[in-house]
Motif scaffolding. Structure first.
Motif, mmCIF file in Angstrom:
data_model
loop_
_atom_site.group_PDB
_atom_site.id
_atom_site.type_symbol
_atom_site.label_atom_id
_atom_site.label_comp_id
_atom_site.label_asym_id
_atom_site.label_seq_id
_atom_site.Cartn_x
_atom_site.Cartn_y
_atom_site.Cartn_z
ATOM 1 N N VAL A 85 -1.860 25.571 -14.434
ATOM 2 C CA VAL A 85 -0.842 25.939 -15.417
ATOM 3 C C VAL A 85 -1.089 27.366 -15.903
ATOM 4 C CG1 VAL A 85 0.062 25.430 -17.712
ATOM 5 C CG2 VAL A 85 -0.436 23.574 -16.133
ATOM 6 N N ILE A 86 -2.330 27.705 -16.165
ATOM 7 C CA ILE A 86 -2.672 29.049 -16.639
ATOM 8 C C ILE A 86 -2.309 30.084 -15.577
ATOM 9 C CG2 ILE A 86 -4.590 30.577 -17.241
ATOM 10 C CD1 ILE A 86 -5.878 28.111 -18.612
ATOM 11 N N GLU A 87 -2.614 29.792 -14.311
ATOM 12 C CA GLU A 87 -2.303 30.715 -13.222
ATOM 13 C C GLU A 87 -0.794 30.926 -13.095
ATOM 14 O OE1 GLU A 87 -2.705 30.659 -8.412
ATOM 15 O OE2 GLU A 87 -4.444 29.977 -9.561
ATOM 16 N N GLU A 88 -0.027 29.845 -13.240
ATOM 17 C CA GLU A 88 1.428 29.949 -13.158
ATOM 18 C C GLU A 88 1.977 30.804 -14.296
ATOM 19 O OE1 GLU A 88 5.249 27.010 -13.543
ATOM 20 O OE2 GLU A 88 3.558 26.304 -12.346
ATOM 21 N N LEU A 89 1.461 30.611 -15.508
ATOM 22 C CA LEU A 89 1.909 31.404 -16.650
ATOM 23 C C LEU A 89 1.568 32.887 -16.468
ATOM 24 C CD1 LEU A 89 0.977 29.006 -19.597
ATOM 25 C CD2 LEU A 89 3.256 29.506 -18.695
ATOM 26 N N PRO A 141 -2.916 19.263 -19.385
ATOM 27 C CA PRO A 141 -3.877 19.796 -20.351
ATOM 28 C C PRO A 141 -3.695 21.302 -20.524
ATOM 29 C CG PRO A 141 -4.973 18.539 -18.610
ATOM 30 C CD PRO A 141 -3.543 18.652 -18.241
ATOM 31 N N VAL A 142 -3.897 21.785 -21.729
ATOM 32 C CA VAL A 142 -3.724 23.202 -22.039
ATOM 33 C C VAL A 142 -4.645 24.065 -21.187
ATOM 34 C CG1 VAL A 142 -3.904 24.925 -23.863
ATOM 35 C CG2 VAL A 142 -2.988 22.670 -24.373
#
Length: 105
Positions: free
Chosen positions: A14-18, A8-9
């Motif tokens: 995922v946000i932390e990795e980006l 999920p966006v």
């Protein structure tokens, strides 16, 4: 047919990795000061890292402390790979302008 996993966006992982990758990109070609477990200090241009926290520095110099506590003359090493398990601390080193290690038109 290969299967892909969609995340999920709004997934926090995922946000932390980006965000982490973006932070690393801002540090590229900047001078790093790395203190190692054996007391050595390495100063060089940050070129890359990996998942094991190994760091590659370009135009690197090694600084040792003598027995009386004074810093000796630096030893020029050039391109080095610093194993992550030997890193005590990493700091941005603003004392010298970074060497240019990338192609820039």
């Amino acid at each position: 047919m290969s299967s892909t996993t969609l995340t999920p966006v709004g997934d926090p992982k995922v946000i932390e990795e980006l965000e982490g990758k973006a932070k690393l990109r801002t540090w590229l070609n900047m001078n790093f000061r790395i203190e190692m477990t054996d007391g050595r200090v390495l100063i060089g241009v940050f070129l890359c890292t990996d998942r094991d926290a190994n760091v590659i520095l370009g135009a690197c110099s090694e600084y040792l402390k003598s027995s009386d506590g004074e810093t000796e003359e630096p030893r020029v090493l050039g391109l080095v790979m610093v194993p992550g398990r030997h890193i005590v601390s990493i700091q941005l080193d603003n004392t010298n302008p970074p060497q240019k290690y990338f192609y820039d038109e």
